[in-house]
Motif scaffolding. Structure first.
Motif, PDB file in Angstrom:
ATOM      1  N   SER A   1       7.082 -24.767 -38.924  1.00  0.00           N
ATOM      2  CA  SER A   1       5.715 -25.268 -39.068  1.00  0.00           C
ATOM      3  C   SER A   1       5.434 -26.501 -38.219  1.00  0.00           C
ATOM      4  O   SER A   1       4.274 -26.795 -37.932  1.00  0.00           O
ATOM      5  N   SER A   2       6.465 -27.211 -37.786  1.00  0.00           N
ATOM      6  CA  SER A   2       6.225 -28.436 -37.027  1.00  0.00           C
ATOM      7  C   SER A   2       6.396 -28.286 -35.509  1.00  0.00           C
ATOM      8  O   SER A   2       5.992 -29.176 -34.764  1.00  0.00           O
ATOM      9  N   LEU A   3       6.967 -27.182 -35.043  1.00  0.00           N
ATOM     10  CA  LEU A   3       7.118 -26.992 -33.599  1.00  0.00           C
ATOM     11  C   LEU A   3       5.763 -26.780 -32.936  1.00  0.00           C
ATOM     12  O   LEU A   3       4.914 -26.066 -33.468  1.00  0.00           O
ATOM     13  N   ASP A   4       5.579 -27.379 -31.766  1.00  0.00           N
ATOM     14  CA  ASP A   4       4.329 -27.103 -31.061  1.00  0.00           C
ATOM     15  C   ASP A   4       4.396 -25.717 -30.417  1.00  0.00           C
ATOM     16  O   ASP A   4       5.469 -25.125 -30.300  1.00  0.00           O
ATOM     17  N   HIS A   5       3.264 -25.191 -30.031  1.00  0.00           N
ATOM     18  CA  HIS A   5       3.176 -23.808 -29.568  1.00  0.00           C
ATOM     19  C   HIS A   5       4.003 -23.538 -28.310  1.00  0.00           C
ATOM     20  O   HIS A   5       4.539 -22.457 -28.150  1.00  0.00           O
ATOM     21  N   ARG A   6       4.132 -24.534 -27.429  1.00  0.00           N
ATOM     22  CA  ARG A   6       4.916 -24.330 -26.195  1.00  0.00           C
ATOM     23  C   ARG A   6       6.396 -24.141 -26.503  1.00  0.00           C
ATOM     24  O   ARG A   6       7.050 -23.271 -25.933  1.00  0.00           O
ATOM     25  N   VAL A   7       6.922 -24.951 -27.412  1.00  0.00           N
ATOM     26  CA  VAL A   7       8.336 -24.847 -27.784  1.00  0.00           C
ATOM     27  C   VAL A   7       8.563 -23.602 -28.629  1.00  0.00           C
ATOM     28  O   VAL A   7       9.544 -22.883 -28.441  1.00  0.00           O
ATOM     29  N   ARG A   8       7.637 -23.314 -29.526  1.00  0.00           N
ATOM     30  CA  ARG A   8       7.757 -22.129 -30.375  1.00  0.00           C
ATOM     31  C   ARG A   8       7.836 -20.854 -29.527  1.00  0.00           C
ATOM     32  O   ARG A   8       8.548 -19.912 -29.862  1.00  0.00           O
ATOM     33  N   ALA A   9       7.131 -20.841 -28.413  1.00  0.00           N
ATOM     34  CA  ALA A   9       7.164 -19.673 -27.524  1.00  0.00           C
ATOM     35  C   ALA A   9       8.528 -19.502 -26.858  1.00  0.00           C
ATOM     36  O   ALA A   9       8.857 -18.416 -26.380  1.00  0.00           O
ATOM     37  N   ARG A  10       9.336 -20.540 -26.825  1.00  0.00           N
ATOM     38  CA  ARG A  10      10.661 -20.487 -26.203  1.00  0.00           C
ATOM     39  C   ARG A  10      11.774 -20.143 -27.177  1.00  0.00           C
ATOM     40  O   ARG A  10      12.927 -20.001 -26.788  1.00  0.00           O
ATOM     41  N   VAL A  11      11.450 -20.022 -28.458  1.00  0.00           N
ATOM     42  CA  VAL A  11      12.454 -19.676 -29.470  1.00  0.00           C
ATOM     43  C   VAL A  11      12.812 -18.203 -29.313  1.00  0.00           C
ATOM     44  O   VAL A  11      11.963 -17.327 -29.439  1.00  0.00           O
ATOM     45  N   ILE A  12      14.089 -17.948 -29.015  1.00  0.00           N
ATOM     46  CA  ILE A  12      14.538 -16.557 -28.838  1.00  0.00           C
ATOM     47  C   ILE A  12      15.297 -16.043 -30.048  1.00  0.00           C
ATOM     48  O   ILE A  12      15.602 -14.857 -30.119  1.00  0.00           O
ATOM     49  N   GLY A  13      15.608 -16.922 -30.988  1.00  0.00           N
ATOM     50  CA  GLY A  13      16.319 -16.489 -32.179  1.00  0.00           C
ATOM     51  C   GLY A  13      16.434 -17.597 -33.201  1.00  0.00           C
ATOM     52  O   GLY A  13      16.336 -18.776 -32.876  1.00  0.00           O
ATOM     53  N   GLU A  14      16.623 -17.173 -34.436  1.00  0.00           N
ATOM     54  CA  GLU A  14      16.794 -18.102 -35.545  1.00  0.00           C
ATOM     55  C   GLU A  14      17.893 -17.588 -36.463  1.00  0.00           C
ATOM     56  O   GLU A  14      18.031 -16.378 -36.646  1.00  0.00           O
ATOM     57  N   ILE A  15      18.647 -18.524 -37.014  1.00  0.00           N
ATOM     58  CA  ILE A  15      19.635 -18.200 -38.037  1.00  0.00           C
ATOM     59  C   ILE A  15      19.340 -19.111 -39.217  1.00  0.00           C
ATOM     60  O   ILE A  15      19.443 -20.331 -39.110  1.00  0.00           O
ATOM     61  N   ALA A  16      18.941 -18.525 -40.328  1.00  0.00           N
ATOM     62  CA  ALA A  16      18.551 -19.299 -41.512  1.00  0.00           C
ATOM     63  C   ALA A  16      19.764 -19.586 -42.390  1.00  0.00           C
ATOM     64  O   ALA A  16      19.842 -19.192 -43.550  1.00  0.00           O
ATOM     65  N   LYS A  17      20.729 -20.305 -41.815  1.00  0.00           N
ATOM     66  CA  LYS A  17      21.931 -20.748 -42.540  1.00  0.00           C
ATOM     67  C   LYS A  17      22.244 -22.157 -42.072  1.00  0.00           C
ATOM     68  O   LYS A  17      22.057 -22.483 -40.904  1.00  0.00           O
ATOM     69  N   ASP A  18      22.763 -22.974 -42.956  1.00  0.00           N
ATOM     70  CA  ASP A  18      23.174 -24.316 -42.569  1.00  0.00           C
ATOM     71  C   ASP A  18      24.598 -24.244 -42.029  1.00  0.00           C
ATOM     72  O   ASP A  18      25.555 -24.186 -42.786  1.00  0.00           O
ATOM     73  N   LEU A  19      24.725 -24.239 -40.717  1.00  0.00           N
ATOM     74  CA  LEU A  19      26.035 -24.186 -40.060  1.00  0.00           C
ATOM     75  C   LEU A  19      26.387 -25.528 -39.422  1.00  0.00           C
ATOM     76  O   LEU A  19      27.331 -25.611 -38.631  1.00  0.00           O
TER      77      LEU A  19
END
Length: 145
Positions: A109-127
């Motif tokens: 929710s806090s990433l701006d749209h330019r950075v959000r467009a560069r997200v290629i993957g997410e892992i919803a675990k605290d590693l």
């Protein structure tokens, strides 16, 4: 040819750090100066109050907001701002976010749209507490490290 630079952000509600990958077989490198610590949550100075009803003689307790929630939101915003500045400076091309489910939601929710467009993957675990070689194995489905 310039390598595609992928940043991996490991985050939890207390700390975050950025790692860099410069292509297959290059592994992850911890980036100096790209570690962030959250400010401690401020404890309310007084108790929750009592609200009086304007419609009659009734009263009710006013719920105190949770200072930890506000601290977590501020920290996610801080990390997002740092990532935005790094992207503007062309320090990375792609981004992978690794965070616990709660922090992941705050980061999204806090990433701006330019950075959000560069997200290629997410892992919803605290590693964040794991060694880099273990983190690399978790990233195998998103990027070749």
């Amino acid at each position: 040819m310039k390598p595609v630079v992928t940043w991996v952000v490991l985050a939890n509600a207390r700390a975050a750090r950025a790692l860099e990958n410069r292509g297959p077989g290059k592994g992850l490198v911890d980036l100096n100066g790209m570690n962030w610590l959250a400010e401690p949550a401020t404890v309310p100075r007084d108790r929750a109050g009592v609200g009086h009803s304007s419609a009659g003689p009734g009263i009710s307790a006013v719920e105190q907001s949770d200072p930890q929630i506000h601290a977590d939101k501020r920290f996610a915003q801080t990390v997002s701002e740092k990532l935005s500045k790094a992207f503007t400076a062309k320090k990375f091309d792609r981004l992978v976010i690794v965070a616990g489910p709660r922090m992941m939601g705050l980061m999204r929710s806090s990433l701006d749209h330019r950075v959000r467009a560069r997200v290629i993957g997410e892992i919803a675990k605290d590693l964040s507490a794991l060694p880099l070689d273990v983190v690399e194995t978790h990233l195998g489905e998103i990027i070749v490290v």
